[in-house]
Scaffold this motif. Structure first.
Motif, PDB file in Angstrom:
ATOM      1  N   PHE A 153       0.812  -1.218   0.000  1.00 18.81           N
ATOM      2  CA  PHE A 153       0.000   0.000   0.000  1.00 18.81           C
ATOM      3  C   PHE A 153       0.848   1.272   0.000  1.00 18.81           C
ATOM      4  O   PHE A 153       0.381   2.340   0.372  1.00 18.81           O
ATOM      5  CB  PHE A 153      -1.001  -0.003   1.173  1.00 18.81           C
ATOM      6  CG  PHE A 153      -0.413  -0.055   2.556  1.00 18.81           C
ATOM      7  CD1 PHE A 153      -0.072   1.096   3.233  1.00 18.81           C
ATOM      8  CD2 PHE A 153      -0.223  -1.268   3.201  1.00 18.81           C
ATOM      9  CE1 PHE A 153       0.447   1.053   4.521  1.00 18.81           C
ATOM     10  CE2 PHE A 153       0.282  -1.332   4.486  1.00 18.81           C
ATOM     11  CZ  PHE A 153       0.621  -0.165   5.149  1.00 18.81           C
ATOM     12  N   TRP A 154       2.088   1.153  -0.455  1.00 14.73           N
ATOM     13  CA  TRP A 154       2.959   2.328  -0.486  1.00 14.73           C
ATOM     14  C   TRP A 154       2.340   3.383  -1.404  1.00 14.73           C
ATOM     15  O   TRP A 154       2.099   3.118  -2.571  1.00 14.73           O
ATOM     16  CB  TRP A 154       4.344   1.940  -0.986  1.00 14.73           C
ATOM     17  CG  TRP A 154       5.346   3.014  -0.716  1.00 14.73           C
ATOM     18  CD1 TRP A 154       5.767   3.953  -1.595  1.00 14.73           C
ATOM     19  CD2 TRP A 154       6.004   3.268   0.509  1.00 14.73           C
ATOM     20  NE1 TRP A 154       6.660   4.787  -0.986  1.00 14.73           N
ATOM     21  CE2 TRP A 154       6.825   4.393   0.313  1.00 14.73           C
ATOM     22  CE3 TRP A 154       5.965   2.666   1.765  1.00 14.73           C
ATOM     23  CZ2 TRP A 154       7.618   4.927   1.318  1.00 14.73           C
ATOM     24  CZ3 TRP A 154       6.757   3.196   2.763  1.00 14.73           C
ATOM     25  CH2 TRP A 154       7.581   4.309   2.540  1.00 14.73           C
ATOM     26  N   PRO A 155       2.075   4.583  -0.892  1.00 14.65           N
ATOM     27  CA  PRO A 155       1.429   5.601  -1.721  1.00 14.65           C
ATOM     28  C   PRO A 155       2.412   6.253  -2.691  1.00 14.65           C
ATOM     29  O   PRO A 155       3.572   6.486  -2.352  1.00 14.65           O
ATOM     30  CB  PRO A 155       0.928   6.618  -0.691  1.00 14.65           C
ATOM     31  CG  PRO A 155       1.881   6.477   0.461  1.00 14.65           C
ATOM     32  CD  PRO A 155       2.312   5.030   0.482  1.00 14.65           C
ATOM     33  N   THR A 156       1.939   6.501  -3.895  1.00 14.76           N
ATOM     34  CA  THR A 156       2.722   7.236  -4.890  1.00 14.76           C
ATOM     35  C   THR A 156       1.899   8.440  -5.331  1.00 14.76           C
ATOM     36  O   THR A 156       0.692   8.495  -5.078  1.00 14.76           O
ATOM     37  CB  THR A 156       3.032   6.364  -6.116  1.00 14.76           C
ATOM     38  OG1 THR A 156       1.788   6.048  -6.782  1.00 14.76           O
ATOM     39  CG2 THR A 156       3.760   5.075  -5.733  1.00 14.76           C
ATOM     40  N   SER A 157       2.523   9.363  -5.997  1.00 17.17           N
ATOM     41  CA  SER A 157       1.769  10.529  -6.476  1.00 17.17           C
ATOM     42  C   SER A 157       0.653  10.092  -7.426  1.00 17.17           C
ATOM     43  O   SER A 157      -0.443  10.654  -7.406  1.00 17.17           O
ATOM     44  CB  SER A 157       2.697  11.545  -7.147  1.00 17.17           C
ATOM     45  OG  SER A 157       3.381  10.960  -8.222  1.00 17.17           O
ATOM     46  N   LYS A 158       0.898   9.051  -8.203  1.00 19.02           N
ATOM     47  CA  LYS A 158      -0.115   8.546  -9.146  1.00 19.02           C
ATOM     48  C   LYS A 158      -1.311   7.958  -8.406  1.00 19.02           C
ATOM     49  O   LYS A 158      -2.466   8.250  -8.739  1.00 19.02           O
ATOM     50  CB  LYS A 158       0.505   7.496 -10.071  1.00 19.02           C
ATOM     51  CG  LYS A 158      -0.455   6.948 -11.085  1.00 19.02           C
ATOM     52  CD  LYS A 158       0.212   5.905 -11.972  1.00 19.02           C
ATOM     53  CE  LYS A 158      -0.801   5.301 -12.934  1.00 19.02           C
ATOM     54  NZ  LYS A 158      -0.201   4.265 -13.763  1.00 19.02           N
ATOM     55  N   THR A 159      -1.064   7.133  -7.380  1.00 20.63           N
ATOM     56  CA  THR A 159      -2.180   6.504  -6.667  1.00 20.63           C
ATOM     57  C   THR A 159      -2.933   7.517  -5.811  1.00 20.63           C
ATOM     58  O   THR A 159      -4.159   7.437  -5.684  1.00 20.63           O
ATOM     59  CB  THR A 159      -1.712   5.314  -5.802  1.00 20.63           C
ATOM     60  OG1 THR A 159      -0.748   5.764  -4.834  1.00 20.63           O
ATOM     61  CG2 THR A 159      -1.117   4.203  -6.657  1.00 20.63           C
ATOM     62  N   ILE A 160      -2.216   8.479  -5.252  1.00 11.82           N
ATOM     63  CA  ILE A 160      -2.866   9.530  -4.461  1.00 11.82           C
ATOM     64  C   ILE A 160      -3.761  10.371  -5.361  1.00 11.82           C
ATOM     65  O   ILE A 160      -4.928  10.638  -5.039  1.00 11.82           O
ATOM     66  CB  ILE A 160      -1.821  10.403  -3.737  1.00 11.82           C
ATOM     67  CG1 ILE A 160      -1.105   9.584  -2.665  1.00 11.82           C
ATOM     68  CG2 ILE A 160      -2.474  11.655  -3.131  1.00 11.82           C
ATOM     69  CD1 ILE A 160       0.150  10.226  -2.135  1.00 11.82           C
ATOM     70  N   THR A 161      -3.228  10.772  -6.525  1.00 10.95           N
ATOM     71  CA  THR A 161      -4.004  11.565  -7.478  1.00 10.95           C
ATOM     72  C   THR A 161      -5.235  10.801  -7.945  1.00 10.95           C
ATOM     73  O   THR A 161      -6.323  11.372  -8.060  1.00 10.95           O
ATOM     74  CB  THR A 161      -3.122  11.963  -8.680  1.00 10.95           C
ATOM     75  OG1 THR A 161      -1.994  12.697  -8.189  1.00 10.95           O
ATOM     76  CG2 THR A 161      -3.893  12.803  -9.672  1.00 10.95           C
ATOM     77  N   ALA A 162      -5.081   9.502  -8.194  1.00 16.19           N
ATOM     78  CA  ALA A 162      -6.215   8.688  -8.639  1.00 16.19           C
ATOM     79  C   ALA A 162      -7.291   8.630  -7.560  1.00 16.19           C
ATOM     80  O   ALA A 162      -8.489   8.745  -7.866  1.00 16.19           O
ATOM     81  CB  ALA A 162      -5.745   7.281  -9.008  1.00 16.19           C
TER      82      ALA A 162
END
Length: 179
Positions: free
Chosen positions: A66-75
Protein backbone atom coordinates in the motif's frame (compact mmCIF):
# COMPACT_ATOMS: atom_id res chain seq x y z
CA UNK A 1 -21.54 -8.77 -0.89
CA UNK A 2 -18.19 -10.37 -1.50
CA UNK A 3 -16.09 -11.10 1.58
CA UNK A 4 -12.33 -10.56 1.53
CA UNK A 5 -10.12 -11.49 4.48
CA UNK A 6 -7.73 -8.55 4.64
CA UNK A 7 -6.49 -7.69 8.12
CA UNK A 8 -4.60 -10.41 9.97
CA UNK A 9 -4.86 -10.67 13.76
CA UNK A 10 -1.52 -8.94 14.36
CA UNK A 11 -2.54 -5.83 12.39
CA UNK A 12 -5.87 -5.62 14.20
CA UNK A 13 -4.37 -6.17 17.67
CA UNK A 14 -1.66 -3.62 16.87
CA UNK A 15 -4.22 -1.06 15.71
CA UNK A 16 -6.53 -1.35 18.70
CA UNK A 17 -3.63 -1.58 21.18
CA UNK A 18 -2.19 1.63 19.74
CA UNK A 19 -5.62 3.26 20.03
CA UNK A 20 -6.01 2.16 23.66
CA UNK A 21 -2.47 3.13 24.67
CA UNK A 22 -2.54 6.53 23.01
CA UNK A 23 -5.99 7.29 24.45
CA UNK A 24 -4.84 6.21 27.92
CA UNK A 25 -1.80 8.48 27.81
CA UNK A 26 -3.57 11.42 26.20
CA UNK A 27 -6.72 11.31 28.31
CA UNK A 28 -6.30 9.37 31.53
CA UNK A 29 -2.75 9.10 32.88
CA UNK A 30 -0.83 11.76 34.77
CA UNK A 31 1.79 13.11 32.34
CA UNK A 32 4.52 12.79 34.95
CA UNK A 33 3.64 9.30 36.14
CA UNK A 34 5.61 6.13 35.63
CA UNK A 35 2.48 4.61 34.06
CA UNK A 36 2.46 7.34 31.39
CA UNK A 37 6.13 6.66 30.66
CA UNK A 38 5.64 2.87 30.52
CA UNK A 39 2.66 3.15 28.18
CA UNK A 40 4.80 5.35 25.95
CA UNK A 41 7.48 2.65 25.81
CA UNK A 42 4.84 0.04 25.00
CA UNK A 43 3.56 2.20 22.12
CA UNK A 44 7.07 2.55 20.70
CA UNK A 45 7.57 -1.22 21.01
CA UNK A 46 4.25 -1.82 19.24
CA UNK A 47 5.34 0.40 16.36
CA UNK A 48 8.71 -1.35 16.17
CA UNK A 49 6.89 -4.68 15.90
CA UNK A 50 4.54 -3.23 13.25
CA UNK A 51 7.53 -2.00 11.23
CA UNK A 52 8.93 -5.53 11.20
CA UNK A 53 5.49 -6.97 10.36
CA UNK A 54 5.25 -4.41 7.56
CA UNK A 55 8.17 -6.16 5.90
CA UNK A 56 7.55 -9.83 6.70
CA UNK A 57 3.81 -10.12 7.37
CA UNK A 58 1.07 -11.23 4.99
CA UNK A 59 0.33 -9.31 1.78
CA UNK A 60 -2.02 -6.62 3.11
CA UNK A 61 0.18 -6.01 6.18
CA UNK A 62 3.24 -5.28 4.05
CA UNK A 63 4.02 -1.62 3.46
CA UNK A 64 4.92 -2.48 -0.13
CA UNK A 65 1.30 -3.49 -0.76
CA UNK A 66 0.00 0.00 0.00
CA UNK A 67 2.96 2.33 -0.49
CA UNK A 68 1.43 5.60 -1.72
CA UNK A 69 2.72 7.24 -4.89
CA UNK A 70 1.77 10.53 -6.48
CA UNK A 71 -0.11 8.55 -9.15
CA UNK A 72 -2.18 6.50 -6.67
CA UNK A 73 -2.87 9.53 -4.46
CA UNK A 74 -4.00 11.57 -7.48
CA UNK A 75 -6.22 8.69 -8.64
CA UNK A 76 -7.90 8.42 -5.23
CA UNK A 77 -8.48 12.16 -4.99
CA UNK A 78 -9.87 12.13 -8.54
CA UNK A 79 -12.20 9.25 -7.66
CA UNK A 80 -13.48 11.13 -4.63
CA UNK A 81 -13.93 14.37 -6.60
CA UNK A 82 -15.82 12.70 -9.43
CA UNK A 83 -17.86 10.28 -7.33
CA UNK A 84 -16.19 7.13 -8.70
CA UNK A 85 -16.23 4.27 -6.20
CA UNK A 86 -13.03 2.36 -6.82
CA UNK A 87 -12.44 0.29 -3.69
CA UNK A 88 -9.07 -0.64 -2.28
CA UNK A 89 -8.96 -4.04 -0.65
CA UNK A 90 -6.05 -2.95 1.54
CA UNK A 91 -5.27 0.58 2.66
CA UNK A 92 -6.09 3.45 0.34
CA UNK A 93 -3.26 5.78 -0.73
CA UNK A 94 -4.56 8.58 1.49
CA UNK A 95 -5.06 6.08 4.31
CA UNK A 96 -1.45 4.98 3.86
CA UNK A 97 -0.27 8.58 4.20
CA UNK A 98 -2.20 8.82 7.46
CA UNK A 99 -0.72 5.55 8.71
CA UNK A 100 2.83 6.73 8.06
CA UNK A 101 2.01 10.13 9.57
CA UNK A 102 0.71 8.53 12.77
CA UNK A 103 3.54 6.00 13.04
CA UNK A 104 6.15 8.74 12.75
CA UNK A 105 4.26 11.07 15.09
CA UNK A 106 3.94 8.44 17.83
CA UNK A 107 7.60 7.45 17.44
CA UNK A 108 8.65 11.10 17.77
CA UNK A 109 6.35 11.51 20.78
CA UNK A 110 8.10 8.50 22.30
CA UNK A 111 11.54 9.90 21.48
CA UNK A 112 10.84 13.31 22.97
CA UNK A 113 9.15 11.68 25.98
CA UNK A 114 12.25 9.57 26.56
CA UNK A 115 14.47 12.63 26.11
CA UNK A 116 12.61 14.35 28.94
CA UNK A 117 13.68 11.51 31.28
CA UNK A 118 17.39 11.92 30.54
CA UNK A 119 19.84 14.17 32.38
CA UNK A 120 20.78 15.87 29.12
CA UNK A 121 17.25 17.03 28.25
CA UNK A 122 15.36 17.04 31.56
CA UNK A 123 13.77 20.47 31.97
CA UNK A 124 14.73 21.64 28.46
CA UNK A 125 11.79 23.68 27.20
CA UNK A 126 12.04 22.88 23.50
CA UNK A 127 11.90 19.12 24.17
CA UNK A 128 8.71 19.39 26.23
CA UNK A 129 7.19 21.87 23.78
CA UNK A 130 8.00 19.56 20.86
CA UNK A 131 6.52 16.60 22.74
CA UNK A 132 3.30 18.53 23.39
CA UNK A 133 3.12 19.82 19.80
CA UNK A 134 3.52 16.27 18.48
CA UNK A 135 0.74 15.03 20.77
CA UNK A 136 -1.51 17.80 19.47
CA UNK A 137 -0.56 16.89 15.88
CA UNK A 138 -1.35 13.23 16.55
CA UNK A 139 -4.70 14.12 18.15
CA UNK A 140 -5.66 16.26 15.13
CA UNK A 141 -4.55 13.47 12.81
CA UNK A 142 -6.58 10.90 14.74
CA UNK A 143 -9.73 13.02 14.49
CA UNK A 144 -9.15 13.43 10.75
CA UNK A 145 -8.51 9.69 10.44
CA UNK A 146 -11.77 8.83 12.19
CA UNK A 147 -13.74 11.31 10.07
CA UNK A 148 -12.13 9.97 6.89
CA UNK A 149 -12.95 6.36 7.85
CA UNK A 150 -16.58 7.29 8.48
CA UNK A 151 -16.79 9.28 5.23
CA UNK A 152 -15.06 6.63 3.14
CA UNK A 153 -17.27 3.90 4.66
CA UNK A 154 -20.38 5.82 3.63
CA UNK A 155 -18.97 6.75 0.22
CA UNK A 156 -17.94 3.21 -0.73
CA UNK A 157 -20.50 1.14 1.16
CA UNK A 158 -17.73 -0.78 2.98
CA UNK A 159 -17.87 -0.75 6.79
CA UNK A 160 -14.20 -0.04 7.47
CA UNK A 161 -14.41 -0.08 11.30
CA UNK A 162 -16.02 -3.53 11.21
CA UNK A 163 -13.28 -4.72 8.85
CA UNK A 164 -10.61 -3.56 11.33
CA UNK A 165 -12.37 -5.55 14.05
CA UNK A 166 -13.16 -8.74 12.12
CA UNK A 167 -10.41 -8.67 9.49
CA UNK A 168 -13.00 -9.12 6.74
CA UNK A 169 -14.08 -6.48 4.24
CA UNK A 170 -17.57 -6.94 2.86
CA UNK A 171 -17.47 -5.36 -0.61
CA UNK A 172 -20.62 -4.70 -2.63
CA UNK A 173 -20.95 -7.19 -5.51
CA UNK A 174 -19.67 -5.82 -8.80
CA UNK A 175 -17.65 -3.04 -7.15
CA UNK A 176 -14.45 -2.02 -8.92
CA UNK A 177 -11.56 -2.95 -6.65
CA UNK A 178 -7.85 -2.33 -6.66
CA UNK A 179 -5.82 -5.05 -4.93
Amino acid sequence: MTKYTIWDPFVRIFHWSLVAGFAANALFTDDESKLHENIGYVLVALIAARLVWGMVGPHYAKFASFWPTSKTITAQVSDMATGRKRLHLGHTPLGALMIFNLLVAVLLIGLTGWMMTTNAYWGVDWVEETHEALVTWAEISIVLHILAVIWESRRTGVNLPRAMITGVKNVPDGARTDP
